[in-house]
Design a protein around this motif. Structure first.
Motif, PDB file in Angstrom:
ATOM      1  N   ALA A 268     -93.892  65.475  80.204  1.00  0.00           N
ATOM      2  CA  ALA A 268     -92.458  65.618  80.458  1.00  0.00           C
ATOM      3  C   ALA A 268     -91.986  67.057  80.307  1.00  0.00           C
ATOM      4  O   ALA A 268     -91.057  67.489  80.988  1.00  0.00           O
ATOM      5  N   LEU A 269     -92.640  67.830  79.424  1.00  0.00           N
ATOM      6  CA  LEU A 269     -92.117  69.159  79.077  1.00  0.00           C
ATOM      7  C   LEU A 269     -92.842  70.329  79.723  1.00  0.00           C
ATOM      8  O   LEU A 269     -92.208  71.332  80.061  1.00  0.00           O
ATOM      9  N   ILE A 270     -94.173  70.227  79.893  1.00  0.00           N
ATOM     10  CA  ILE A 270     -94.915  71.451  80.195  1.00  0.00           C
ATOM     11  C   ILE A 270     -95.988  71.327  81.265  1.00  0.00           C
ATOM     12  O   ILE A 270     -96.321  72.308  81.929  1.00  0.00           O
ATOM     13  N   PHE A 271     -96.550  70.136  81.492  1.00  0.00           N
ATOM     14  CA  PHE A 271     -97.690  70.028  82.393  1.00  0.00           C
ATOM     15  C   PHE A 271     -97.354  70.413  83.831  1.00  0.00           C
ATOM     16  O   PHE A 271     -98.211  70.918  84.554  1.00  0.00           O
ATOM     17  N   GLY A 272     -96.110  70.166  84.260  1.00  0.00           N
ATOM     18  CA  GLY A 272     -95.739  70.522  85.622  1.00  0.00           C
ATOM     19  C   GLY A 272     -95.955  72.000  85.901  1.00  0.00           C
ATOM     20  O   GLY A 272     -96.518  72.387  86.935  1.00  0.00           O
ATOM     21  N   SER A 273     -95.525  72.838  84.975  1.00  0.00           N
ATOM     22  CA  SER A 273     -95.643  74.291  85.174  1.00  0.00           C
ATOM     23  C   SER A 273     -97.052  74.805  84.884  1.00  0.00           C
ATOM     24  O   SER A 273     -97.454  75.845  85.414  1.00  0.00           O
ATOM     25  N   GLN A 274     -97.820  74.099  84.060  1.00  0.00           N
ATOM     26  CA  GLN A 274     -99.152  74.569  83.679  1.00  0.00           C
ATOM     27  C   GLN A 274    -100.248  74.141  84.640  1.00  0.00           C
ATOM     28  O   GLN A 274    -101.175  74.915  84.923  1.00  0.00           O
TER      29      GLN A 274
ATOM     30  N   SER B  74     -91.704  74.025  69.100  1.00  0.00           N
ATOM     31  CA  SER B  74     -90.561  74.554  69.856  1.00  0.00           C
ATOM     32  C   SER B  74     -89.688  75.468  69.012  1.00  0.00           C
ATOM     33  O   SER B  74     -88.957  76.304  69.552  1.00  0.00           O
ATOM     34  N   ASN B  75     -89.766  75.318  67.687  1.00  0.00           N
ATOM     35  CA  ASN B  75     -88.890  76.083  66.808  1.00  0.00           C
ATOM     36  C   ASN B  75     -89.585  77.220  66.067  1.00  0.00           C
ATOM     37  O   ASN B  75     -88.909  78.035  65.431  1.00  0.00           O
ATOM     38  N   VAL B  76     -90.907  77.267  66.119  1.00  0.00           N
ATOM     39  CA  VAL B  76     -91.609  78.354  65.425  1.00  0.00           C
ATOM     40  C   VAL B  76     -92.173  79.386  66.393  1.00  0.00           C
ATOM     41  O   VAL B  76     -92.615  80.449  65.954  1.00  0.00           O
ATOM     42  N   VAL B  77     -92.167  79.075  67.682  1.00  0.00           N
ATOM     43  CA  VAL B  77     -92.603  80.063  68.680  1.00  0.00           C
ATOM     44  C   VAL B  77     -91.531  80.189  69.758  1.00  0.00           C
ATOM     45  O   VAL B  77     -90.676  79.311  69.903  1.00  0.00           O
ATOM     46  N   SER B  78     -91.563  81.287  70.486  1.00  0.00           N
ATOM     47  CA  SER B  78     -90.608  81.493  71.567  1.00  0.00           C
ATOM     48  C   SER B  78     -90.957  80.602  72.753  1.00  0.00           C
ATOM     49  O   SER B  78     -92.049  80.023  72.812  1.00  0.00           O
ATOM     50  N   SER B  79     -90.026  80.505  73.702  1.00  0.00           N
ATOM     51  CA  SER B  79     -90.284  79.691  74.899  1.00  0.00           C
ATOM     52  C   SER B  79     -91.501  80.202  75.656  1.00  0.00           C
ATOM     53  O   SER B  79     -92.314  79.417  76.161  1.00  0.00           O
ATOM     54  N   ALA B  80     -91.638  81.523  75.729  1.00  0.00           N
ATOM     55  CA  ALA B  80     -92.786  82.103  76.427  1.00  0.00           C
ATOM     56  C   ALA B  80     -94.085  81.790  75.701  1.00  0.00           C
ATOM     57  O   ALA B  80     -95.104  81.465  76.327  1.00  0.00           O
ATOM     58  N   GLN B  81     -94.052  81.877  74.372  1.00  0.00           N
ATOM     59  CA  GLN B  81     -95.253  81.555  73.588  1.00  0.00           C
ATOM     60  C   GLN B  81     -95.595  80.070  73.683  1.00  0.00           C
ATOM     61  O   GLN B  81     -96.771  79.698  73.745  1.00  0.00           O
ATOM     62  N   PHE B  82     -94.550  79.230  73.703  1.00  0.00           N
ATOM     63  CA  PHE B  82     -94.790  77.791  73.836  1.00  0.00           C
ATOM     64  C   PHE B  82     -95.489  77.499  75.155  1.00  0.00           C
ATOM     65  O   PHE B  82     -96.440  76.715  75.214  1.00  0.00           O
TER      66      PHE B  82
END
Length: 413
Positions: A24-30, A163-171
Motif C-alpha cells: 500500500a505504501l511503497i512497492f508501487g514506486s520501488q 516513518s518517524n525515525v527516518v526522512s521520506s527519502a530515507q524511507f
C-alpha cells in the motif's frame, strides 16, 4: 500450548502483513516505477493477491503431511519458509536496479509466503484446540486467531516507527526494508517456542492406534465435501473485509482522502487492538453458547456496518475514523474468535489438518486475495467509496448464508 500457538502465528502474520503494508505504501514506486502511480498501486496489490493463489496449495501440502507425520513438524517448517521469504523481500533489488526481474522475484517470494500461510493457520489452530480442555476449546483456539491482529499491530508499528525515525527519502531508499529484515529476530523467537511444544495428543493417539489416513485430502473431499464448501464460504467475508481494513485503507486514506500516513497507521493499530480484544471475548462467549451463534452475529455486523464504515471514514475526522474501524473490527473478531474450534469440529481427526487448512486457504484466496485490488478498481471506476461498501455487503451476505447452513460441530477429540 495456547501461548506457543499465539506467539508462532503472530510471527507468521507479522511477516505476511508487512508485505500488505508495503504494497500500500511503497512497492508501487520501488518495483513498478515504470507505471503511473495509480497503475503502480494496482500492480502492487496484484502482487499482494498472488500470495493468496499459493495458499490452497499450501493448505493441501501442509494438511497432507500434518495429518500424516504430525502437526508440530509442519508448524516449524511453515515458520522457517515464511521467514526466508520475508527476509528475501527485504534484500530484494528494486526495478531501478535490476529491471523487470525485481517484480518477478517479488511475486515469487510472495508465492512462498502464501505457500507457508496456507498451512500455518490449520496447524496452529489444531495444536491449540486439540490440547484444550473440552470446555475451553474456543479460548484455546483463539490463540491462533490472536496472531492475526497481533501480527498486524507489530507490522504497522514497525512501519510507523520507521516513518518517524527516518526522512521520506530515507524511507523510500532503505527504511522500508528494516521491517522485513527484523523478521530474522521474530522467526528465531517463534522457532524457539515451537520446538519446545509437545505434539498434539489427538495426533499421538491416531499414530499409536495406526488410524492415520493414507490420503487425507482425498478422504476429506469424499466424506466432508459439504463442510469444506461451507467452511470456505463462511471465511470469504472475514478475509475480504479484513484486507480492505488492513491494506486498502492505507492506500485509500493517503492517496484519495490525503490523510497523513502516521494518522492512518495509528487508526489501523487501534482497530487491530479492538480486533484482538473482540477475538478473545467472542471465543470465551462461544465456549458458553456455541460457535455458530457467535460467528453468525459477527457475520451480521460486517454486513450491516459496511456502508456506515465508509460514510464515517470519508469525514476524515479522527474520532469518526476510530469509530468506523472499531465497530468493523469488533465484527471481524466475533467471527475470528470461535473459528478455530468451529473448523476443527467440522472434520474428523484423521483428516482434520487437511480439512481446516484447505477451508481456510480457499476462503482466503476467494475473499481476500484480491480484495484491495478490487476495492481500488471499484473506486477508480466509480469515484465513490459506496461501490466498495456494496462490495463488502455482497461478500458479507455470501458468507452469512454459509454460516446459517453450518451445523454446530461435533467434539474435536
Amino acid at each position: 500450548m495456547a501461548a506457543a500457538s499465539g506467539v508462532g502465528t503472530t510471527v507468521e502474520w507479522y511477516d505476511y502483513f508487512i508485505f500488505s503494508t508495503a504494497a500500500a505504501l511503497i512497492f508501487g514506486s520501488q518495483f513498478f516505477s515504470s507505471l503511473s502511480p495509480a497503475s503502480g498501486t494496482l500492480a502492487a496489490f496484484a502482487t499482494l493477491g498472488a500470495g493468496f493463489l499459493a495458499r490452497p496449495l499450501g493448505g493441501v501440502l501442509w494438511g497432507h503431511w500434518g495429518d500424516r507425520i504430525g502437526r508440530k513438524r509442519m508448524l516449524v517448517a511453515s515458520l522457517m519458509l515464511m521467514g526466508v521469504a520475508t527476509v528475501g523481500v527485504g534484500l530484494l533489488p528494486t526495478y531501478g536496479q535490476i529491471g523487470v526481474w525485481a517484480p518477478i522475484l517479488l511475486v515469487l517470494l510472495r508465492l512462498l509466503q502464501g505457500l507457508s500461510a496456507g498451512g500455518e493457520w490449520g496447524g496452529a489452530a489444531l495444536m491449540a484446540v486439540e490440547h484444550a480442555p473440552p470446555d475451553k476449546r474456543g479460548v484455546y483456539g483463539s490463540a491462533s486467531q490472536i496472531g492475526v491482529p497481533a501480527g498486524l499491530i507489530l507490522a504497522q508499528g514497525m512501519f510507523f516507527l520507521m516513518s518517524n525515525v527516518v526522512s521520506s527519502a530515507q524511507f523510500a531508499a532503505w527504511g522500508w526494508r528494516i521491517p522485513f529484515l527484523f523478521s530474522i529476530v521474530l522467526v528465531g523467537v517463534g522457532l524457539f517456542v515451537r520446538l519446545k511444544v509437545e505434539e498434539s495428543p489427538v495426533f499421538r493417539a491416531l499414530r499409536d492406534d495406526q488410524a492415520r489416513s493414507q490420503v487425507p485430502v482425498v478422504e476429506v473431499f469424499r466424506e466432508r465435501g459439504r463442510e469444506l464448501f461451507l467452511a470456505s464460504t463462511s471465511f470469504i467475508a472475514n478475509t475480504a473485509i479484513g484486507y480492505v481494513f488492513l491494506a486498502y485503507l492505507l492506500s485509500y486514506g493517503t492517496s484519495v482522502l490525503k490523510l497523513s500516513r502516521n494518522l492512518l497507521l495509528i487508526v489501523i493499530i487501534v482497530g487491530s487492538v479492538s480486533w484482538l480484544i473482540s477475538i478473545v471475548a467472542s471465543a470465551m462467549w462461544s465456549d458458553r453458547v456455541g460457535r455458530k451463534p457467535v460467528y453468525l452475529i459477527g457475520s451480521v455486523v460486517m454486513v450491516v456496518w459496511a456502508v456506515p464504515f465508509f460514510v464515517l471514514f470519508d469525514t476524515k475526522q479522527p474520532i469518526w475514523l476510530l469509530v468506523a474501524v472499531i465497530v468493523l473490527t469488533a465484527g471481524l473478531g466475533l467471527t475470528f474468535g470461535p473459528q478455530s474450534a468451529l473448523f476443527a469440529g467440522m472434520f474428523e481427526p484423521r483428516y482434520r489438518y487437511s480439512g481446516a487448512s484447505i477451508s481456510y486457504a480457499v476462503g482466503a484466496v476467494v475473499g481476500g486475495g484480491f480484495a484491495p485490488l478490487i476495492a481500488t478498481a471499484l473506486y477508480t471506476a466509480t469515484g465513490t467509496s459506496l461501490s466498495v461498501s456494496l462490495y463488502m455487503v455482497v461478500v458479507g451476505l455470501i458468507s452469512l448464508a454459509a454460516v446459517v447452513a453450518i451445523r454446530e460441530p461435533r467434539a474435536t477429540a
